[in-house]
Scaffold this active site. Structure first.
Site, PDB file in Angstrom:
ATOM      1  CB  CYS A 197      16.996  46.119  18.793  1.00  0.00           C
ATOM      2  SG  CYS A 197      18.149  45.286  19.889  1.00  0.00           S
ATOM      3  CG  ASN A 207      12.704  39.912  19.868  1.00  0.00           C
ATOM      4  OD1 ASN A 207      11.715  40.633  19.940  1.00  0.00           O
ATOM      5  ND2 ASN A 207      13.471  39.864  18.796  1.00  0.00           N
ATOM      6  CG  ASP A 208      16.769  36.759  23.697  1.00  0.00           C
ATOM      7  OD1 ASP A 208      16.215  35.651  23.729  1.00  0.00           O
ATOM      8  OD2 ASP A 208      17.606  37.079  22.842  1.00  0.00           O
ATOM      9  CD  GLU A 243      19.749  39.913  24.087  1.00  0.00           C
ATOM     10  OE1 GLU A 243      18.922  39.856  23.159  1.00  0.00           O
ATOM     11  OE2 GLU A 243      20.853  39.341  24.062  1.00  0.00           O
ATOM     12  NE  ARG A 277      22.900  39.735  17.927  1.00  0.00           N
ATOM     13  CZ  ARG A 277      21.648  39.292  17.882  1.00  0.00           C
ATOM     14  NH1 ARG A 277      20.785  39.686  18.790  1.00  0.00           N
ATOM     15  NH2 ARG A 277      21.246  38.479  16.941  1.00  0.00           N
ATOM     16  NE  ARG A 318      18.143  39.457  15.168  1.00  0.00           N
ATOM     17  CZ  ARG A 318      17.037  40.187  15.003  1.00  0.00           C
ATOM     18  NH1 ARG A 318      16.807  40.774  13.846  1.00  0.00           N
ATOM     19  NH2 ARG A 318      16.176  40.332  15.990  1.00  0.00           N
ATOM     20  NE  ARG A 375      13.666  34.932  20.372  1.00  0.00           N
ATOM     21  CZ  ARG A 375      14.597  35.813  20.059  1.00  0.00           C
ATOM     22  NH1 ARG A 375      15.463  36.215  20.985  1.00  0.00           N
ATOM     23  NH2 ARG A 375      14.692  36.305  18.866  1.00  0.00           N
ATOM     24  CG  HIS A 424      18.739  29.348   5.717  1.00  0.00           C
ATOM     25  ND1 HIS A 424      19.433  28.164   5.679  1.00  0.00           N
ATOM     26  CD2 HIS A 424      19.561  30.244   6.295  1.00  0.00           C
ATOM     27  CE1 HIS A 424      20.625  28.342   6.202  1.00  0.00           C
ATOM     28  NE2 HIS A 424      20.723  29.594   6.591  1.00  0.00           N
TER      29      HIS A 424
HETATM   30  C1  PEP Z   1      16.220  40.520  21.099  1.00  0.00           C
HETATM   31  O1  PEP Z   1      16.449  39.539  21.792  1.00  0.00           O
HETATM   32  O2  PEP Z   1      15.299  41.326  21.313  1.00  0.00           O
HETATM   33  C2  PEP Z   1      17.040  40.806  19.915  1.00  0.00           C
HETATM   34  C3  PEP Z   1      16.899  41.923  19.268  1.00  0.00           C
HETATM   35  O3  PEP Z   1      17.916  39.875  19.485  1.00  0.00           O
HETATM   36  P1  PEP Z   1      17.496  38.493  18.777  1.00  0.00           P
HETATM   37  O4  PEP Z   1      16.066  38.577  18.406  1.00  0.00           O
HETATM   38  O5  PEP Z   1      18.409  38.354  17.624  1.00  0.00           O
HETATM   39  O6  PEP Z   1      17.783  37.517  19.880  1.00  0.00           O
HETATM   40 MG    MG Z   2      18.329  38.534  21.662  1.00  0.00          MG
END
Ligand code: PEP
Ligand code: MG
Length: 590
Positions: A510, A462-463, A439, A340, A304, A473, A197
């Site tokens: 993204c 990211n994933d 992902e 999403r 998100r 991560r 948060h």
């Molecule tokens: C990602 O995984 O790159 C993504 C954009 O989603 P989050 O970071 O919310 O998992």
């Molecule tokens: Mg993700």
């Protein structure tokens, strides 16, 4: 502590975009142990009253912080304090503490401390990662109530701070909400996650932050110079003069681009050789949409929605969701808004789901997998998203998809939501687009099949990096191994881009990688049509695209795919970044 004079480089996880260069201000928010005193039988009433009073005052303070946050940032941001306010009334907290006072004849402070310890242990055992966020709220409450019971001064008095970079083991929402961005220019912590948060608040307040640095607190002392790069997750303690200057110049350039945006945007991001790259924004909260538009976003590439679910005791209602989604759609009436569906599991567990504890939550019930277990929750969300489609080009994005069967099951749920709305005569766009997030390596390798079943694909870098490299991560000890420039990454991305091209559908990306200049070059050069970045990065990436040639980016990306390692790959990406200083980025940029 780092050796004086020698720069120390640390890698953590980016949590809030932007670069800070300032002086370390350490904030230690541990409370001293409550004195071990028992109370006389007759004094129990007094301790119970003291507890009540401390809880009442804490509640009043939190209501006040919530009110100020609402005025400053918005209603949704202010709701971040609701879980803490609820904790102050929670029988688990209150009755448990009273029982200790009555049965064990201890002071209110000691009883509260025990109860907090007990709850911390209990929650930490039950379901692991999300609870980190709930625990963070619990610590915030603990600090507030115990501080009052023990008569401690506020540990967070920053009145005298100027250009301070706050360094802490972890932070809390109420601390961050009180910060003045003029005084606190950055945040760096040992632990914490992007989803915490307080990190969400830092993003809303545009204060750069890096989390998960492991031991930055022990390595620093007050007054040291420190650089926090909230875009790459890199921190430098005691940078040399040259390095500090480089960051300072970079920071100045970024703020120059940001200031100039209102005149230059929303002109599209078009390269010097006339290739258009759509730049969209990643949003965590609806209130960010306006700022993203001001900074030139051509829509939202990732909205998100977990803010509606995490930290709540009951699932969010359809009306509340509809309001949030349509507000964003109305901010971008002629651009795509990719919403999403709740990406729960991993490190985000809402309280109301009671998901079972899992040994490996990131490999467990997460993303689209949760739809099967909680159809009611997602049906409500899909109804709200569908209703919002009448306000713009709203599209639905599905996280962590591996198979076409998962997509088919999702479409069935969407069909059920449509049928319900139709039956009720509620308007929506029947042709709403559905996209799979890519992902996992499995999804990237099966991108052709997923593309055939999707209206668009979006690469969650990211994933994708996490799963491709098998690097958690959120694991603070592994941040240095979380490398988006490992050669495996462009090879996977290239497959996805090719699958999208063949199927004639848009591929977007993204995730934090697109917000790094080298990452943007790589993704655009590999043929990703649209980049979606944390909104404060928009001016920089817009400027980068406008100052580059697509031909150079493609050549660099092709070289990156054939690179033998991360260093080789980064070198390959340097050339398109070496444009004139105010167009591209200098290759000497950090
Ligand atoms: C990602 O995984 O790159 C993504 C954009 O989603 P989050 O970071 O919310 O998992
Ligand atoms: Mg993700």
């Amino acid at each position: 502590m780092s050796s004086p004079g020698l720069p120390t480089h640390l890698d953590g996880f980016p949590a809030s975009d932007g670069i800070a260069l300032g002086r370390v201000r350490r904030v230690d928010w541990r409370v001293p142990e409550a004195p071990r005193a028992t109370v006389r039988r007759g004094a129990r009433r007094r301790e119970l009253d003291r507890l009540e009073e401390a809880l009442r005052r804490a509640r009043a303070e939190l209501e006040e912080i919530k009110g100020r946050t609402e005025a400053r940032l918005g209603t949704v941001e202010a709701r971040i304090f609701d879980p803490q306010i609820l904790m102050l009334e929670d029988p688990e907290v209150v009755e448990g503490t009273k029982r200790y006072i009555s049965e064990n004849r201890v002071t209110a402070a000691r009883a509260f401390e025990w109860r907090m310890l007990e709850l911390t242990e209990l929650w930490a055992r039950t379901s692991h990662t999300m609870v980190l966020d709930r625990l963070n709220d619990l610590h915030d409450v603990k600090l507030r109530v115990l501080g009052r019971l023990l008569g401690l001064p506020s540990p967070w008095d920053l009145e005298d701070a100027v250009d301070a970079v706050i360094v802490a083991r972890d932070l809390t929402p109420s601390f961050v909400a009180r910060l003045d961005p003029e005084r606190a220019s950055g945040l760096a912590t040992d632990t914490g996650s992007r989803a915490a948060h307080w990190a969400i608040l830092a993003r809303s307040m545009e204060i750069p932050a890096v989390v998960g640095l492991g031991d930055v607190f022990d390595r620093t002392r007050d007054g040291q110079t420190i650089i926090v790069d909230g875009r790459s997750g890199h921190v430098v303690i005691d940078p040399g003069e040259v390095e500090a200057q480089r960051f300072e110049q970079r920071r100045t350039r970024i703020s120059g681009w940001t200031r100039r945006v209102p005149e230059g945007v929303p002109a599209a991001a078009v390269t010097l050789d006339d290739a258009a790259v759509t730049l969209r924004a990643n949003l965590d909260l609806p209130g960010e949409a306006r700022r993203a538009r001001e900074l030139g976003a051509q829509g939202v590439g990732l909205f998100r929605t977990e803010f509606l679910a995490v930290g709540r005791r009951a699932g969010p209602g359809e009306e509340e969701q509809y309001r949030a989604y349509s507000a964003v759609a109305e901010t971008f009436p002629s651009d795509a808004v990719l919403i999403r569906i709740f990406d729960l599991g991993g490190d985000k567990f809402p309280l109301f789901l009671r998901m079972p504890a899992e040994g490996n939550p990131f490999l467990g019930r997460r993303g689209v997998r949760v739809c099967r277990d909680e159809p009611g929750l997602f049906l409500t969300q899909l109804r709200a998203i569908l209703r919002a489609t009448v306000h713009g080009d709203v599209r639905v994005m599905v996280p962590l998809v591996n198979t076409t069967e998962e997509l088919a099951a999702f479409r069935e749920l969407l069909g059920a939501a449509k049928e319900q709305l139709q039956g009720e005569g509620v308007p929506f766009r029947d042709d709403v687009k559905v996209g799979a997030m890519i992902e996992t390596p499995a999804a990237a390798l099966a991108a052709a099949e997923l593309a055939a079943a999707s209206d668009f694909l979006s690469i969650g870098t990211n994933d994708l990096v996490q799963y491709a490299l098998a690097v958690d991560r959120t694991n603070t000890g592994l941040a240095h191994l979380f490398d988006p420039f490992h050669p495996a990454v462009p090879r996977l991305v290239a497959q996805v881009a090719e699958a999208g091209r063949s199927a004639g559908i848009e591929v977007s990306a993204c995730g934090e990688m697109a917000a790094q200049p080298a990452g943007a070059v790589l993704l655009a050069g590999l043929g990703v049509d649209s980049l979606s970045v944390a909104w404060p990065s928009l001016p920089e990436i817009t400027n980068l695209i406008r100052g580059s040639r697509m031909r150079d980016m493609c050549e660099a990306a092709a070289a990156a795919v054939g690179a033998s390692g991360s260093a080789d790959l980064r070198r390959a990406l340097e050339r398109p970044l070496a444009g004139p200083p105010d167009q591209g980025l200098s290759s000497r940029d950090p």
